[in-house]
Structures are given as structure tokens and as C-alpha cells.
Design an enzyme around this catalytic site. Structure first.
Site, short mmCIF file in Angstrom:
data_model
loop_
_atom_site.label_atom_id
_atom_site.label_comp_id
_atom_site.label_asym_id
_atom_site.label_seq_id
_atom_site.Cartn_x
_atom_site.Cartn_y
_atom_site.Cartn_z
N ARG A 195 1.01 -1.17 -0.08
CA ARG A 195 -0.15 0.01 0.06
C ARG A 195 0.83 1.14 0.18
O ARG A 195 2.09 1.13 0.21
CB ARG A 195 -0.94 -0.15 1.36
CG ARG A 195 -0.29 -0.60 2.50
CD ARG A 195 -0.39 0.35 3.71
NE ARG A 195 -0.37 1.66 3.66
CZ ARG A 195 0.93 2.37 3.74
NH1 ARG A 195 1.89 1.79 3.87
NH2 ARG A 195 0.86 3.74 3.66
N GLY A 196 0.13 2.39 -0.02
CA GLY A 196 0.88 3.54 -0.46
C GLY A 196 1.11 3.85 -1.80
O GLY A 196 1.73 3.00 -2.57
N ALA A 197 0.74 5.11 -2.07
CA ALA A 197 0.72 5.24 -3.85
C ALA A 197 1.95 5.16 -4.60
O ALA A 197 1.83 4.21 -5.50
CB ALA A 197 0.51 6.59 -3.99
N ARG B 107 -6.53 -0.47 -7.50
CA ARG B 107 -7.11 0.44 -6.64
C ARG B 107 -7.29 1.94 -7.42
O ARG B 107 -6.65 1.99 -8.39
CB ARG B 107 -6.16 0.58 -5.53
CG ARG B 107 -6.25 -0.33 -4.36
CD ARG B 107 -5.27 0.13 -3.20
NE ARG B 107 -6.11 0.83 -2.20
CZ ARG B 107 -5.50 1.40 -1.14
NH1 ARG B 107 -4.18 1.10 -0.83
NH2 ARG B 107 -6.17 2.30 -0.30
N ASP C 86 -1.87 10.96 -2.61
CA ASP C 86 -1.97 9.75 -3.50
C ASP C 86 -2.28 10.42 -4.70
O ASP C 86 -2.19 9.73 -6.03
CB ASP C 86 -3.38 9.22 -3.11
CG ASP C 86 -2.88 8.33 -1.76
OD1 ASP C 86 -2.78 8.80 -0.80
OD2 ASP C 86 -2.50 6.93 -1.94
N ASN D 120 -5.25 12.45 -0.08
CA ASN D 120 -4.65 11.46 0.76
C ASN D 120 -5.54 10.96 1.61
O ASN D 120 -6.78 11.03 1.64
CB ASN D 120 -3.44 12.53 1.38
CG ASN D 120 -2.61 11.70 2.20
OD1 ASN D 120 -1.76 10.72 1.60
ND2 ASN D 120 -2.26 12.00 3.41
N LYS D 121 -4.98 10.12 2.43
CA LYS D 121 -5.68 9.66 3.54
C LYS D 121 -6.75 10.06 4.15
O LYS D 121 -6.85 11.30 4.48
CB LYS D 121 -4.79 8.66 4.56
CG LYS D 121 -5.19 7.68 5.42
CD LYS D 121 -6.13 6.77 5.02
CE LYS D 121 -5.43 5.78 3.82
NZ LYS D 121 -6.30 5.02 3.32
O1 MRU Z 1 -4.71 3.33 1.79
P1 MRU Z 1 -3.13 3.30 1.74
O2 MRU Z 1 -2.34 2.98 3.10
O3 MRU Z 1 -2.67 2.86 0.53
O4 MRU Z 1 -3.05 4.95 1.64
C1 MRU Z 1 -1.55 5.59 1.80
C2 MRU Z 1 -1.66 7.28 1.93
O5 MRU Z 1 -2.61 7.72 2.00
C3 MRU Z 1 -0.26 7.64 1.76
O6 MRU Z 1 -0.47 9.06 2.74
C4 MRU Z 1 -0.03 8.03 0.45
O7 MRU Z 1 -0.12 6.87 -0.39
C5 MRU Z 1 1.40 8.70 0.25
S1 MRU Z 1 2.54 7.66 0.58
C6 MRU Z 1 4.11 8.02 0.23
#
Ligand code: MRU
Length: 358
Positions: free
Chosen positions: A54-56, A96, A246, A256-257
Site C-alpha cells: 500500500r502507499g501510492a 485501486r 495519492d 490523501n488518506k
Molecule cells: O490506503 P493506503 O495505505 O494505500 O493510503 C496511503 C496514503 O494515503 C499515503 O499517505 C499516500 O499514499 C502517500 S505514501 C507516500
């Protein structure tokens, strides 16, 4: 600084070895460290959808390796293997919806395939392209870490108390991290006293992943409930909120999250500066504003259950996992091409014309 960051590197979550992609399973960290081996594009797409990775930026990198796995399989099968590959592309691209790095990485891989020369082996070429995507993300993070730390120094010289959200570290990227990379660099430079990490319901990326990464490096971290953020800004002397993204649109809005938006609103109210750190692969100049971003909504059970055990009343639950923070709540967007302060459409367009700084 670059050398000190490299020396501090402790966590690796994506490993490509001998034609197999190994992913550190982020659903069970920090109490279990289990690697999941993927040898098909389907396996990688499922790992992305189910949050193993996970994480973009990390999702984009994993998808690029997923396409390499598909090329290996389709090329061996012969026939019109490039046509057959489109199925794998679709699988991966739909894993996703919100983080644009997934689409960016897959498009870059596909463009490389279109430029394939007759004498080239597609498997080797695509592997090299995926490795280059992975490596350039690490490099971008190193550059952003230094730029972000300089920005903190420019605005406030003394020791900082910062708030971060979700996980933006080595786990979420090709290495070091975006927002967490800046926090690491600023800590190494002696500018950070303490990091508050919002727990990040419902997946707990903050309390499980960010807290683990920071504690591994002895960076003082305190976990707090997401809903405590405004109170902390009022009572704990927080000077910066530092988060990742993201997707960033042409006008400087960011997705973002979930919870990032209310952090930005609270930061504005309390005079706390708000920094977004993301590589240019997260910028989507095709979308005019954050209103155009498709925001992922996940199963409501993620809110009503903990580790598969029901805790909430069995009612309807709405679980959007990203939100949009408008550009006018953002003090700075830090990328590997440079920093945009008080982002708007003209400044974002100028940034995208610049070369990378490394
Ligand atoms: O649902 P996730 O855990 O994939 O969400 C991740 C985030 O929102 C991060 O803040 C974002 O991807 C930036 S990570 C460098």
C-alpha cells in the site's frame, strides 16, 4: 545528508529477486514480518487490492513488477502476446482507484513496450524499466527529504513538534519515504523533537506502520487518536503537519488518506504549517481539480470489525478511505523537482516543466 539517510535505512518492503516479486505483508506488521511471493500479475493485483502492499508510490512500483511477470508469462506462450498482455494491464490498473502512481507506472511500462526494437528481449527490457521506476522513486525521496528539511529550517529554526498521518515511509514507497523521509532528514539535522502519528483508522497505518518505522530509528514518536489532532495542535506546540499524497491535481489540490482534510482545516485554524510531500509521479495534470478525483470507498466492515472480530453494532457503515484537501489550505508541496509554496494552477504548471533536481 544523503549518506546519513542511506545509513539510517532499515526497512525494505518490495524485493524483486530472480523473477519473483516479494512483498512485506503490511496487513500484519509490526507483530508479524511475513513476505508474500507473487509470480503472476493476478497475484500482484490481488496484493494491491487487499493492502499487502500500500502507499501510492509502492503500489505503482509493485504494479510495474506485476507487468514484468505478465510479460514473462505471455511472451513464453507466444502468439500475439502483446495483445494478451492488455488483460494483465487491465487487472493491475483496476487494483485501486485513487493513487495515480499506479496508472503512471503502468503507462510508463506500456510506453517502453511500444518502443521495443526487434533485437530486444522484452523480458529484460521490461525488467530494467521496472527496476528504473523503483530506483528513481528512492532517489526522488532522498531529494525531497533534503528539500523538505531545508523548508522547515527556513520557516522555523528551533526544535519542531510535527504531526503526520497514515504511513508515508519506506513501506509506502521505493525507500525512505515522502513525508516520513522529510521527517527523518529533519530529525537527523536536529530539528525535530517529537513526531505525533495519528493512528489512521481503520487500517491503522499510523499506529502500526509509521510508529514502527520511526521507533526502529529511535525517532521519538507518540501515537494519538485521529480525533485528537486539533486538541494536540492547541496544546502540544505542533508547528508542522507533514503528509503525503495519492494524487495531486493541476490546481494543487491533493487526495490523501481520509482525515487529511480535517487536519488541514485544523492546521489553518491554529496557524500550523501544512506540508505535502510527493514525487512528481503523484501529480496528475490531466485533472483540473480535486473534485475530479475518484475517491476509493472500501467495505464498511473495515470500520465495524477489528481483526475480523465484530466490535460495532451491525449497521450500515460508510468507509471512504481518501479525502481531498484543497490547495488553499496547503503551505507547500515538496517534490523532487522543487517546492511549490501556496500552490495554484500556474505554479503547478511551472513545476512540471522543471527537470528533477537529482
Ligand atoms: O490506503 P493506503 O495505505 O494505500 O493510503 C496511503 C496514503 O494515503 C499515503 O499517505 C499516500 O499514499 C502517500 S505514501 C507516500
Amino acid at each position: 545528508m544523503r549518506d546519513r539517510l542511506l545509513a539510517a535505512e532499515k526497512v525494505k518492503a518490495i524485493d524483486w529477486r530472480d523473477g519473483t516479486l516479494y512483498l512485506l505483508d503490511q496487513r500484519v506488521l509490526p507483530h508479524e514480518q511475513t513476505w508474500q511471493a507473487c509470480d503472476t500479475a493476478l497475484g500482484v493485483a490481488q496484493a494491491i487490492s487487499s493492502m499487502v502492499v500500500r502507499g501510492a508510490p509502492a503500489i505503482g512500483i509493485a504494479a510495474a513488477y506485476g507487468l514484468v511477470l505478465a510479460v514473462i508469462e505471455r511472451y513464453a506462450a507466444g502468439g500475439d502476446w502483446q495483445m494478451a498482455l492488455e488483460e494483465d494491464f487491465d487487472l493491475l490498473v483496476n487494483a485501486r482507484p485513487t493513487g495515480v502512481n499506479l496508472f503512471w507506472a503502468l503507462n510508463r511500462m506500456r510506453e517502453r513496450l511500444y518502443r521495443l526494437k526487434d533485437h530486444e528481449d522484452p523480458r529484460a527490457v521490461m525488467e530494467a524499466e521496472a527496476l528504473a521506476i523503483h530506483e528513481s522513486d528512492r532517489e526522488a525521496n532522498l531529494t525531497m527529504a533534503q528539500l523538505g528539511a531545508e523548508l522547515i529550517r527556513k520557516h522555523q529554526g528551533n526544535l519542531q513538534t510535527v504531526f503526520t498521518h497514515c504511513n508515508t515511509g519506506a513501506l509506502a514507497t521505493g525507500g525512505f519515504g515522502t513525508a516520513l523521509g522529510v521527517i527523518r532528514a529533519a530529525y537527523i539535522e536536529g530539528m525535530i523533537e517529537r513526531v505525533y502519528a495519528g493512528e489512521t483508522r481503520p487500517w491503522l497505518q499510523g499506529s502500526r506502520l509509521t510508529a514502527w518505522e520511526l521507533a526502529n530509528e529511535d525517532i521519538p514518536v507518540t501515537v494519538t487518536a485521529d480525533s485528537a489532532a486539533a486538541h494536540l495542535m492547541k496544546t502540544k506546540g505542533i508547528t508542522w503537519v507533514i503528509v503525503g499524497a495519492d494524487r495531486i491535481t493541476a490546481n494543487g489540490d491533493i487526495a490523501n488518506k481520509i482525515g487529511t482534510y480535517h487536519l488541514a482545516v485544523a492546521a489553518m485554524h491554529h496557524g500550523v504549517r501544512f506540508m505535502v510531500v510527493a514525487p512528481s509521479s503523484t501529480i496528475d495534470m490531466n485533472l483540473a481539480s480535486g473534485e475530479d478525483i475518484l475517491l476509493e470507498e472500501r467495505d464498511g466492515r473495515e470500520l465495524l470489525e477489528l481483526n475480523g472480530h465484530p466490535v460495532g453494532a451491525q449497521v450500515d457503515a460508510f468507509n471512504p478511505v481518501f479525502d481531498v484537501t484543497p490547495a488553499d489550505l496547503i503551505d507547500a508541496i515538496v517534490t523532487e523537482k522543487g517546492i511549490v509554496e501556496r500552490p495554484d494552477t500556474a505554479k503547478m504548471a511551472q513545476l512540471m516543466c522543471r527537470k528533477r533536481l537529482h
